[in-house]
Design a protein around this motif. Structure first.
Motif, PDB file in Angstrom:
ATOM      1  N   PHE A   1      36.534  56.543 -18.827  1.00  0.00           N
ATOM      2  CA  PHE A   1      35.082  56.596 -18.649  1.00  0.00           C
ATOM      3  C   PHE A   1      34.749  56.529 -17.164  1.00  0.00           C
ATOM      4  N   SER A   2      33.736  57.305 -16.762  1.00  0.00           N
ATOM      5  CA  SER A   2      33.256  57.242 -15.382  1.00  0.00           C
ATOM      6  C   SER A   2      31.759  57.515 -15.369  1.00  0.00           C
ATOM      7  N   SER A   3      31.030  56.765 -14.542  1.00  0.00           N
ATOM      8  CA  SER A   3      29.581  56.933 -14.481  1.00  0.00           C
ATOM      9  C   SER A   3      29.059  56.518 -13.115  1.00  0.00           C
ATOM     10  N   ASP A   4      28.007  57.216 -12.658  1.00  0.00           N
ATOM     11  CA  ASP A   4      27.314  56.772 -11.443  1.00  0.00           C
ATOM     12  C   ASP A   4      26.109  55.906 -11.793  1.00  0.00           C
ATOM     13  N   LEU A   5      25.975  55.577 -13.093  1.00  0.00           N
ATOM     14  CA  LEU A   5      24.906  54.735 -13.637  1.00  0.00           C
ATOM     15  C   LEU A   5      23.523  55.374 -13.532  1.00  0.00           C
TER      16      LEU A   5
ATOM     17  N   VAL B   1      28.324  50.795  -2.626  1.00  0.00           N
ATOM     18  CA  VAL B   1      28.035  52.017  -1.877  1.00  0.00           C
ATOM     19  C   VAL B   1      27.412  53.034  -2.829  1.00  0.00           C
ATOM     20  N   LEU B   2      26.715  54.009  -2.276  1.00  0.00           N
ATOM     21  CA  LEU B   2      26.112  55.078  -3.069  1.00  0.00           C
ATOM     22  C   LEU B   2      26.889  56.374  -2.902  1.00  0.00           C
ATOM     23  N   PRO B   3      27.089  57.155  -3.946  1.00  0.00           N
ATOM     24  CA  PRO B   3      26.669  56.809  -5.310  1.00  0.00           C
ATOM     25  C   PRO B   3      27.542  55.698  -5.891  1.00  0.00           C
ATOM     26  N   LYS B   4      26.930  54.879  -6.721  1.00  0.00           N
ATOM     27  CA  LYS B   4      27.688  53.843  -7.408  1.00  0.00           C
ATOM     28  C   LYS B   4      28.701  54.486  -8.354  1.00  0.00           C
ATOM     29  N   CYS B   5      29.760  53.758  -8.642  1.00  0.00           N
ATOM     30  CA  CYS B   5      30.781  54.286  -9.544  1.00  0.00           C
ATOM     31  C   CYS B   5      31.302  53.181 -10.453  1.00  0.00           C
ATOM     32  N   VAL B   6      31.232  53.440 -11.745  1.00  0.00           N
ATOM     33  CA  VAL B   6      31.850  52.571 -12.744  1.00  0.00           C
ATOM     34  C   VAL B   6      32.916  53.394 -13.440  1.00  0.00           C
ATOM     35  N   SER B   7      34.168  52.961 -13.346  1.00  0.00           N
ATOM     36  CA  SER B   7      35.279  53.739 -13.893  1.00  0.00           C
ATOM     37  C   SER B   7      36.280  52.798 -14.559  1.00  0.00           C
ATOM     38  N   PHE B   8      36.607  53.083 -15.825  1.00  0.00           N
ATOM     39  CA  PHE B   8      37.534  52.217 -16.550  1.00  0.00           C
ATOM     40  C   PHE B   8      38.215  53.009 -17.658  1.00  0.00           C
ATOM     41  N   ALA B   9      39.283  52.426 -18.202  1.00  0.00           N
ATOM     42  CA  ALA B   9      40.024  53.038 -19.303  1.00  0.00           C
ATOM     43  C   ALA B   9      39.952  52.133 -20.517  1.00  0.00           C
TER      44      ALA B   9
END
Length: 321
Positions: free
Chosen positions: A103-107, A84-92
């Motif tokens: 960390f979190s990013s919509d790339l 889905v948009l916005p994309k989300c990459v989130s990790f510890a």
């Protein structure tokens, strides 16, 4: 003598891989985190599944995240999604400076980094509560900490252990419970709200280096302690339902398959090896030789186990029928 299995697929990297983790969530199952010396690579892995085609693997690097220090542990947030948009990459991540990073990013344009301080020694494992309500971490400082990542990232609880914390796990079917494994062989199941231990088991072997809570069966817990693989049914926790020598000079890593509580992957000595055990069988179903082991993970839906092997990311397809 076990026949050594060559990897089904490999991906080359420029530096040694220290940790690797597939997303454990259905909606982000092909996303993988690869921790190198001073950066974390996030990529998307696609396997060719059609029976009549030669098996192939496609790897797409999504983004690199700078990391100030060597990575000791990584974990995926359930907020990660590319569909889905916005994309989300989130990790510890847990670093060699005793800090936990979020960390979190919509790339595309938005990238955030938050740092959690409080541990006073190496952090060996981090995990997200399956709904993303909190993050838990265990450390060589003999504590397990709960972090309120939904609000102010404060440490809301500290469980005091009797030895270094080696593993911490949540389970999607057991909301509000936390599994913590200690190096001295003790494994505890905590109620996060009451901060009370619900049960504890003693592996009877040391050092305990890794433990896991089966994603497909909330009653199954496994640990690698000394050279032994131990499996418990926590509805009858007085003694293991399976205990067998698996790595004669000591185990290092352990992970249940996402698909079945019958399949457990371990890494250990002598002659650094990956072994995949079907607990119904006497002998491992897969044995592979490694050079330097950096992390161990399974794909969410497909029977692939993955290890960081020095500068290579190696995938083995496990025969599960």
């Amino acid at each position: 003598m076990d026949t050594l299995a060559a990897p089904t697929h490999t991906i080359d990297f420029s530096d040694q891989i220290f940790r690797v983790d597939f997303s454990p969530y259905e909606w982000s199952q092909n996303v993988i985190c690869i921790a190198l010396a001073n950066k974390i690579c996030v990529g998307n892995v696609k396997f060719q599944e059609e029976e009549d085609l030669e098996e192939e693997l496609e790897f797409q690097l999504l983004r690199e995240f700078h990391h100030e220090t060597r990575v000791c542990a990584v974990a995926w947030s359930p907020e990660t999604s590319l569909s889905v948009l916005p994309k989300c990459v989130s990790f510890a991540s847990a670093g060699a400076d005793y800090k936990v990073r979020l960390f979190s990013s919509d790339l595309v344009a938005i990238h955030t980094l938050q740092v959690l301080c409080g541990h006073t020694n190496y952090v060996n494992c981090v995990t997200y509560e399956p709904e993303g309500q909190f993050l838990a971490s265990v450390s060589d400082d003999h504590t397990c900490k709960i972090w309120n990542i939904k609000e102010d990232n404060s440490c809301t609880a500290t469980f005091f252990l009797t030895s270094p914390g080696m593993a911490v796990c949540c389970h999607r079917e057991e909301v509000g419970k936390l599994l913590v494994a200690e190096k001295n062989g003790l494994i505890h199941l905590y109620n996060v709200l009451s901060h009370q231990a619900i049960l504890s088991v003693d592996s009877g072997c040391i050092p305990l280096m890794s433990a896991d809570w089966s994603p497909s069966n909330s009653l199954r817990v496994a640990a690698i302690a000394g050279g032994e693989l131990l499996v418990w049914d926590i509805s009858r926790p007085s003694r293991p339902i399976d205990a067998r020598p698996i790595h004669v000079e000591g185990g290092q890593l352990l992970r249940f398959s996402q698909l079945s509580d019958q399949y457990i992957a371990t890494v250990g000595q002598a002659d650094l090896q990956l072994k995949v055990t079907n607990v119904k069988n006497k002998h491992p179903v897969l044995v592979a030789s490694l050079q330097l082991a950096g992390g161990l993970t399974w794909h969410f839906r497909l029977p692939y186990v993955c290890v960081g092997n020095d500068r290579k990311l190696c995938f083995w397809k496990v025969a599960t029928k």
